[in-house]
Scaffold this motif. Sequence first.
Motif: not given
Length: 283
Positions: A150-158, A274-281
């Motif tokens: 394992x190289x590392x981890x991240x946040x994913x929005x599936x 961390x945090x991620x943020x998306x606007x859906x269009x």
Amino acid sequence: MKLLRIGEPGAETPAVRDDDGTIRTLAGLTDDINGTFLASEGIDRVRTALAEGSLPVVDAIGLRFGAPIARPGKVVCIGLNYRDHAEETGAAVPERPVVFLKDPSTVVGPFDQVLIPRGSVKTDWEVELAVVIGREARYLTDPSAAADRIAGYAISNDVSEREFQLEYSGQWDLGKSCEGFNPLGPWLVTPDEAGDPQELGLRLTVNGEPRQDGSTKNMIFDVAYLVWYLSQYMVLNPGDVINTGTPAGVALGLPGTPYLRGGDTVELSIDGLGTQRQTFINA
């Protein structure tokens, strides 16, 4: 250590965020953060360069964050991996991991806009812990052998379109591989900094309203088991991504809760990642 990629799509520059929060370029060390970089002890080279103070500072203010890993060879997803999520969707708790693949081109930056597909009425959210593979995993002997792969981890929005996924033909890929359906990042956090992957809180809001609030300690199959299990059926290569499942709180499991519509904003966070943020269009 937090690895990242900044810049416009297709022209991202590799970088690292040091302990003081300063962004430093890796342009003199590698062309990109990808499978080749990970397989060639790239993380160790970055760690050495940080200790030597040889990495120039980058002004990242206003720059786009790309996914922290260049396009993966594959994105392997685990369905129904939280007991509460299985229960809310009316599915039986699986005895073996539910595995499906997602088109790697769905991987986009953590703050990029996401398109709601044409004809979609059931676009859904899923906060997940993503595992990035750093060394080949092939027929691992047991789950304890997974850690050094394992190289590392991240946040994913599936992101998922439930009508496409469940009602059209029962082929999950149709509802999982729409354009932009896998925001990833902002960072690739190395295991030494991320800590125990089974002790991380996951949260997601839609337009500021809490939807998901879970913990990886409630996974049915933990990270080490998943890496071992998958290695029995496929070769996991450096740069591959595993989405490890989502806790309860998706629209599918909340009758009366609206699915995503154009203009909606989704914000996700995982402890230490961390945090991620998306606007859906609308597409």
